[in-house]
Scaffold this motif. Structure first.
Motif, PDB file in Angstrom:
ATOM      1  N   ASP A   1      42.073  47.489  23.510  1.00 38.28           N
ATOM      2  CA  ASP A   1      43.118  47.462  22.071  1.00 38.28           C
ATOM      3  C   ASP A   1      43.067  47.540  20.764  1.00 38.28           C
ATOM      4  N   TYR A   2      42.627  45.818  20.767  1.00 47.90           N
ATOM      5  CA  TYR A   2      42.476  45.305  19.685  1.00 47.90           C
ATOM      6  C   TYR A   2      41.475  45.396  18.854  1.00 47.90           C
ATOM      7  N   TYR A   3      40.044  45.362  20.086  1.00 44.48           N
ATOM      8  CA  TYR A   3      39.205  45.081  18.481  1.00 44.48           C
ATOM      9  C   TYR A   3      38.247  46.690  19.162  1.00 44.48           C
ATOM     10  N   GLY A   4      39.033  47.440  19.853  1.00 47.41           N
ATOM     11  CA  GLY A   4      38.429  48.522  20.080  1.00 47.41           C
ATOM     12  C   GLY A   4      36.776  49.170  20.824  1.00 47.41           C
ATOM     13  N   GLU A   5      36.278  49.909  20.632  1.00 48.82           N
ATOM     14  CA  GLU A   5      34.858  50.384  21.302  1.00 48.82           C
ATOM     15  C   GLU A   5      33.902  49.496  21.190  1.00 48.82           C
ATOM     16  N   GLY A   6      32.656  49.009  21.434  1.00 53.70           N
ATOM     17  CA  GLY A   6      31.902  48.574  20.680  1.00 53.70           C
ATOM     18  C   GLY A   6      31.975  47.400  19.899  1.00 53.70           C
ATOM     19  N   ILE A   7      32.415  46.477  20.811  1.00 48.77           N
ATOM     20  CA  ILE A   7      32.996  45.280  20.424  1.00 48.77           C
ATOM     21  C   ILE A   7      31.517  43.961  21.369  1.00 48.77           C
ATOM     22  N   GLU A   8      31.726  43.222  20.085  1.00 42.34           N
ATOM     23  CA  GLU A   8      30.776  41.959  20.226  1.00 42.34           C
ATOM     24  C   GLU A   8      31.829  40.696  19.672  1.00 42.34           C
ATOM     25  N   ILE A   9      31.842  39.623  20.229  1.00 40.86           N
ATOM     26  CA  ILE A   9      32.803  38.724  20.287  1.00 40.86           C
ATOM     27  C   ILE A   9      32.658  37.265  20.996  1.00 40.86           C
ATOM     28  N   ALA A  10      32.752  36.196  20.679  1.00 36.54           N
ATOM     29  CA  ALA A  10      32.518  35.002  21.810  1.00 36.54           C
ATOM     30  C   ALA A  10      33.810  34.412  22.248  1.00 36.54           C
ATOM     31  N   TYR A  11      34.238  33.880  22.954  1.00 38.43           N
ATOM     32  CA  TYR A  11      35.077  33.745  23.966  1.00 38.43           C
ATOM     33  C   TYR A  11      35.424  31.876  24.262  1.00 38.43           C
ATOM     34  N   ILE A  12      36.169  31.306  23.936  1.00 36.52           N
ATOM     35  CA  ILE A  12      36.602  30.218  23.926  1.00 36.52           C
ATOM     36  C   ILE A  12      37.518  29.382  24.674  1.00 36.52           C
ATOM     37  N   SER A  13      37.127  28.780  25.624  1.00 39.46           N
ATOM     38  CA  SER A  13      38.444  28.504  26.496  1.00 39.46           C
ATOM     39  C   SER A  13      38.863  27.191  26.416  1.00 39.46           C
ATOM     40  N   ASN A  14      40.135  27.421  25.460  1.00 43.01           N
ATOM     41  CA  ASN A  14      40.377  25.870  25.061  1.00 43.01           C
ATOM     42  C   ASN A  14      41.441  24.838  26.251  1.00 43.01           C
ATOM     43  N   ARG A  15      40.935  24.233  27.658  1.00 44.88           N
ATOM     44  CA  ARG A  15      41.094  23.983  28.551  1.00 44.88           C
ATOM     45  C   ARG A  15      42.182  23.165  28.456  1.00 44.88           C
ATOM     46  N   VAL A  16      43.150  23.081  28.087  1.00 44.87           N
ATOM     47  CA  VAL A  16      44.217  21.592  27.416  1.00 44.87           C
ATOM     48  C   VAL A  16      45.516  21.787  28.865  1.00 44.87           C
ATOM     49  N   ASP A  17      45.090  22.604  29.762  1.00 42.79           N
ATOM     50  CA  ASP A  17      45.822  22.592  31.131  1.00 42.79           C
ATOM     51  C   ASP A  17      44.715  23.194  32.317  1.00 42.79           C
ATOM     52  N   SER A  18      45.316  22.417  33.336  1.00 45.00           N
ATOM     53  CA  SER A  18      44.283  22.545  34.607  1.00 45.00           C
ATOM     54  C   SER A  18      44.958  24.003  35.553  1.00 45.00           C
ATOM     55  N   TYR A  19      43.742  25.217  35.353  1.00 44.08           N
ATOM     56  CA  TYR A  19      44.516  25.803  35.569  1.00 44.08           C
ATOM     57  C   TYR A  19      42.625  26.574  37.270  1.00 44.08           C
ATOM     58  N   SER A  20      42.406  27.382  37.832  1.00 42.27           N
ATOM     59  CA  SER A  20      41.637  27.273  38.099  1.00 42.27           C
ATOM     60  C   SER A  20      41.181  28.394  38.385  1.00 42.27           C
ATOM     61  N   ILE A  21      39.681  29.077  39.049  1.00 40.85           N
ATOM     62  CA  ILE A  21      39.533  30.674  38.354  1.00 40.85           C
ATOM     63  C   ILE A  21      37.994  30.708  39.597  1.00 40.85           C
ATOM     64  N   GLU A  22      37.234  31.918  39.829  1.00 43.67           N
ATOM     65  CA  GLU A  22      36.808  31.775  40.928  1.00 43.67           C
ATOM     66  C   GLU A  22      35.446  32.077  39.599  1.00 43.67           C
ATOM     67  N   PRO A  23      34.274  31.240  40.173  1.00 37.18           N
ATOM     68  CA  PRO A  23      33.137  31.089  38.678  1.00 37.18           C
ATOM     69  C   PRO A  23      32.543  32.494  39.300  1.00 37.18           C
ATOM     70  N   GLN A  24      32.297  32.409  40.939  1.00 40.36           N
ATOM     71  CA  GLN A  24      31.828  33.734  40.681  1.00 40.36           C
ATOM     72  C   GLN A  24      31.732  34.972  40.423  1.00 40.36           C
ATOM     73  N   LEU A  25      33.358  35.352  39.726  1.00 41.56           N
ATOM     74  CA  LEU A  25      33.825  36.398  38.970  1.00 41.56           C
ATOM     75  C   LEU A  25      33.042  36.585  37.485  1.00 41.56           C
ATOM     76  N   TRP A  26      32.475  35.525  37.456  1.00 39.09           N
ATOM     77  CA  TRP A  26      31.182  36.046  35.431  1.00 39.09           C
ATOM     78  C   TRP A  26      30.238  36.781  36.189  1.00 39.09           C
ATOM     79  N   TYR A  27      29.718  37.105  37.433  1.00 38.63           N
ATOM     80  CA  TYR A  27      28.827  37.873  37.595  1.00 38.63           C
ATOM     81  C   TYR A  27      29.938  39.592  37.920  1.00 38.63           C
ATOM     82  N   ARG A  28      30.928  39.464  38.712  1.00 36.01           N
ATOM     83  CA  ARG A  28      31.170  40.338  38.481  1.00 36.01           C
ATOM     84  C   ARG A  28      31.153  41.085  37.274  1.00 36.01           C
TER      85      ARG A  28
END
Length: 139
Positions: free
Chosen positions: A55-82
């Protein structure tokens, strides 16, 4: 350190989007995430964030992502594949790890990512790395 506590908060133009599970800051060509303590960042939450990004960037976006892990949380690493199977607009990821546990988790996620994933000790290093990515050098 939380993004709002850094000098960059007032220096870099951005939009802040708050979800029940965390805060996300959208910039011209990257996003900073700060997921709340104890959250399991699952596929449904990822889809919420992706919808907001589209919604913010529209179609054809190309961005980088910074995960600022100031708090502890969980994520399933294999979700990267999906993620890579269904979406291709994130060109690189920087993970800011403030302790050994977060660094180890980022190292595991790196094994599942099909894009460049940099582990950083602070937001300064992550922002510097993003700024120098070849994908953004001509913008």
């Amino acid at each position: 350190m939380r993004f709002e506590e850094t000098k960059y908060f007032s220096l870099l133009p951005h939009s802040k989007i708050e979800f029940t599970f965390g805060k996300f800051y959208f910039f011209e060509n990257f996003v900073i995430s700060e997921v709340h303590e104890g959250v399991h960042f699952d596929w449904d939450k990822i889809l919420e964030v992706i919808g907001a990004m589209q919604d913010y960037y529209g179609e054809g976006i190309e961005i980088a992502y910074i995960s600022n892990r100031v708090d502890s949380y969980s994520i399933e690493p294999q979700l990267w594949y999906r993620f890579h199977k269904e979406f291709d607009f994130i060109v690189a990821v920087a993970t800011v790890a403030y302790n050994d546990f977060a660094y180890i988790n980022a190292s595991i996620e790196k094994q599942f990512a099909n894009i460049s994933l940099k582990r950083c000790d602070d937001l300064d290093a992550a922002l510097s790395w993003i700024k120098h990515l070849k994908e953004f050098s001509q913008k």
